[in-house]
Design a protein around this motif. Sequence first.
Motif, PDB file in Angstrom:
ATOM      1  N   SER A 132      54.984 -37.614  13.187  1.00  0.00           N
ATOM      2  CA  SER A 132      54.510 -36.718  12.134  1.00  0.00           C
ATOM      3  C   SER A 132      53.895 -35.466  12.765  1.00  0.00           C
ATOM      4  N   THR A 133      53.718 -34.439  11.956  1.00  0.00           N
ATOM      5  CA  THR A 133      53.138 -33.200  12.448  1.00  0.00           C
ATOM      6  C   THR A 133      51.715 -33.453  12.935  1.00  0.00           C
ATOM      7  N   GLY A 134      51.472 -33.057  14.165  1.00  0.00           N
ATOM      8  CA  GLY A 134      50.143 -33.241  14.730  1.00  0.00           C
ATOM      9  C   GLY A 134      50.059 -32.737  16.150  1.00  0.00           C
ATOM     10  N   SER A 166      48.763 -27.751  12.439  1.00  0.00           N
ATOM     11  CA  SER A 166      47.740 -28.744  12.779  1.00  0.00           C
ATOM     12  C   SER A 166      46.694 -28.251  13.782  1.00  0.00           C
ATOM     13  N   SER A 167      46.967 -27.133  14.457  1.00  0.00           N
ATOM     14  CA  SER A 167      46.038 -26.654  15.487  1.00  0.00           C
ATOM     15  C   SER A 167      46.485 -25.282  15.972  1.00  0.00           C
ATOM     16  N   GLU A 168      45.653 -24.674  16.812  1.00  0.00           N
ATOM     17  CA  GLU A 168      46.054 -23.412  17.439  1.00  0.00           C
ATOM     18  C   GLU A 168      47.278 -23.623  18.323  1.00  0.00           C
ATOM     19  N   ALA A 169      47.335 -24.757  19.000  1.00  0.00           N
ATOM     20  CA  ALA A 169      48.497 -25.058  19.849  1.00  0.00           C
ATOM     21  C   ALA A 169      49.755 -25.163  18.992  1.00  0.00           C
ATOM     22  N   ALA A 215      56.578 -19.632  19.078  1.00  0.00           N
ATOM     23  CA  ALA A 215      57.577 -19.683  20.143  1.00  0.00           C
ATOM     24  C   ALA A 215      58.967 -20.058  19.618  1.00  0.00           C
ATOM     25  N   ILE A 216      59.001 -20.699  18.462  1.00  0.00           N
ATOM     26  CA  ILE A 216      60.284 -21.081  17.855  1.00  0.00           C
ATOM     27  C   ILE A 216      60.835 -19.868  17.115  1.00  0.00           C
ATOM     28  N   ASP A 217      61.974 -19.441  17.504  1.00  0.00           N
ATOM     29  CA  ASP A 217      62.582 -18.249  16.909  1.00  0.00           C
ATOM     30  C   ASP A 217      62.616 -18.338  15.394  1.00  0.00           C
ATOM     31  N   GLY A 218      62.048 -17.357  14.741  1.00  0.00           N
ATOM     32  CA  GLY A 218      62.127 -17.279  13.298  1.00  0.00           C
ATOM     33  C   GLY A 218      61.034 -18.001  12.547  1.00  0.00           C
ATOM     34  N   ALA A 219      60.198 -18.760  13.237  1.00  0.00           N
ATOM     35  CA  ALA A 219      59.136 -19.483  12.539  1.00  0.00           C
ATOM     36  C   ALA A 219      57.863 -18.657  12.569  1.00  0.00           C
ATOM     37  N   VAL A 220      57.242 -18.478  11.412  1.00  0.00           N
ATOM     38  CA  VAL A 220      55.991 -17.768  11.319  1.00  0.00           C
ATOM     39  C   VAL A 220      54.978 -18.704  10.678  1.00  0.00           C
ATOM     40  N   PRO A 221      54.037 -19.203  11.467  1.00  0.00           N
ATOM     41  CA  PRO A 221      53.094 -20.185  10.915  1.00  0.00           C
ATOM     42  C   PRO A 221      52.067 -19.549   9.992  1.00  0.00           C
ATOM     43  N   GLU A 222      51.621 -20.298   9.016  1.00  0.00           N
ATOM     44  CA  GLU A 222      50.526 -19.884   8.154  1.00  0.00           C
ATOM     45  C   GLU A 222      49.330 -20.742   8.510  1.00  0.00           C
ATOM     46  N   LEU A 223      48.250 -20.098   8.924  1.00  0.00           N
ATOM     47  CA  LEU A 223      47.042 -20.842   9.299  1.00  0.00           C
ATOM     48  C   LEU A 223      46.176 -21.094   8.087  1.00  0.00           C
ATOM     49  N   PRO A 245      41.572 -27.765  36.783  1.00  0.00           N
ATOM     50  CA  PRO A 245      41.076 -28.841  35.932  1.00  0.00           C
ATOM     51  C   PRO A 245      40.417 -28.379  34.638  1.00  0.00           C
ATOM     52  N   ALA A 246      40.162 -27.076  34.500  1.00  0.00           N
ATOM     53  CA  ALA A 246      39.580 -26.562  33.257  1.00  0.00           C
ATOM     54  C   ALA A 246      40.612 -26.499  32.132  1.00  0.00           C
ATOM     55  N   ARG A 247      41.876 -26.511  32.489  1.00  0.00           N
ATOM     56  CA  ARG A 247      42.924 -26.456  31.464  1.00  0.00           C
ATOM     57  C   ARG A 247      43.125 -27.832  30.849  1.00  0.00           C
ATOM     58  N   GLU A 248      43.605 -27.836  29.622  1.00  0.00           N
ATOM     59  CA  GLU A 248      43.878 -29.064  28.898  1.00  0.00           C
ATOM     60  C   GLU A 248      45.338 -29.079  28.479  1.00  0.00           C
ATOM     61  N   ALA A 249      45.882 -30.284  28.321  1.00  0.00           N
ATOM     62  CA  ALA A 249      47.257 -30.436  27.851  1.00  0.00           C
ATOM     63  C   ALA A 249      47.245 -31.124  26.487  1.00  0.00           C
ATOM     64  N   VAL A 250      48.239 -30.781  25.683  1.00  0.00           N
ATOM     65  CA  VAL A 250      48.423 -31.417  24.381  1.00  0.00           C
ATOM     66  C   VAL A 250      49.911 -31.676  24.176  1.00  0.00           C
ATOM     67  N   ALA A 251      50.185 -32.620  23.302  1.00  0.00           N
ATOM     68  CA  ALA A 251      51.542 -32.827  22.814  1.00  0.00           C
ATOM     69  C   ALA A 251      51.537 -32.394  21.358  1.00  0.00           C
ATOM     70  N   VAL A 252      52.471 -31.519  21.023  1.00  0.00           N
ATOM     71  CA  VAL A 252      52.561 -31.035  19.648  1.00  0.00           C
ATOM     72  C   VAL A 252      53.866 -31.531  19.053  1.00  0.00           C
ATOM     73  N   PHE A 253      53.764 -32.160  17.897  1.00  0.00           N
ATOM     74  CA  PHE A 253      54.915 -32.630  17.134  1.00  0.00           C
ATOM     75  C   PHE A 253      54.919 -31.892  15.805  1.00  0.00           C
ATOM     76  N   VAL A 254      56.079 -31.384  15.406  1.00  0.00           N
ATOM     77  CA  VAL A 254      56.229 -30.754  14.095  1.00  0.00           C
ATOM     78  C   VAL A 254      57.343 -31.504  13.373  1.00  0.00           C
ATOM     79  N   ALA A 255      56.952 -32.278  12.369  1.00  0.00           N
ATOM     80  CA  ALA A 255      57.929 -33.069  11.619  1.00  0.00           C
ATOM     81  C   ALA A 255      58.786 -32.184  10.732  1.00  0.00           C
ATOM     82  N   ASP A 256      58.154 -31.169  10.152  1.00  0.00           N
ATOM     83  CA  ASP A 256      58.837 -30.252   9.237  1.00  0.00           C
ATOM     84  C   ASP A 256      58.153 -28.900   9.378  1.00  0.00           C
ATOM     85  N   LEU A 257      58.925 -27.837   9.508  1.00  0.00           N
ATOM     86  CA  LEU A 257      58.328 -26.508   9.680  1.00  0.00           C
ATOM     87  C   LEU A 257      57.511 -26.089   8.466  1.00  0.00           C
TER      88      LEU A 257
END
Length: 154
Positions: A73-75, A136-139, A146-154, A119-131
């Motif tokens: 799921s998206t998260g 779910s986050s700034e990431a 980064a996905i061509d044509g997608a414009v997120p709404e915050l 070590p100050a950097r953090e990693a995340v896994a981002v899943f988008v079930a449906d555009l």
Amino acid sequence: MSALDWSTPEGLEAIRDHLAAGIEGWRPPVAHAVGLSPASSSPEWVFPHVNAPGGRHGLPAVVLATILRHDGSTGTLPLGRADLEAAVASLAPAQACTAVEHPNLAAWRSVLRELEGNPAREAVAVFVADLADPVSSEADASLRVAIDGAVPEL
């Protein structure tokens, strides 16, 4: 599953399906990526490789989801060094299949190197079930940009 065949695209598909069957409620995301927190004052998360909508190979998403106990799921999920190392080790046998490229492995390894060197950097896994899902986050927002044509709404 009898024998795992890591050497063919069909074998990788069978492994993906086998792993996915073990995740309750699994739904393949339309996009996913491993990202790194910004290295400077820029707010943008860095994604060495983005699995955009229409991608053919879902094995990396299933490997990440299996390790993180996520259903696709998206998260945005925190991705610790040990989990990312486990993901690399779990996906590495796929390199036996030379008929396909393995950009996720290369990206995940570069994230590991960056985490080791900074070590100050953090990693995340981002899943988008449906555009159309809420961001779910700034990431997640950075991934969608980064996905061509997608414009997120915050």
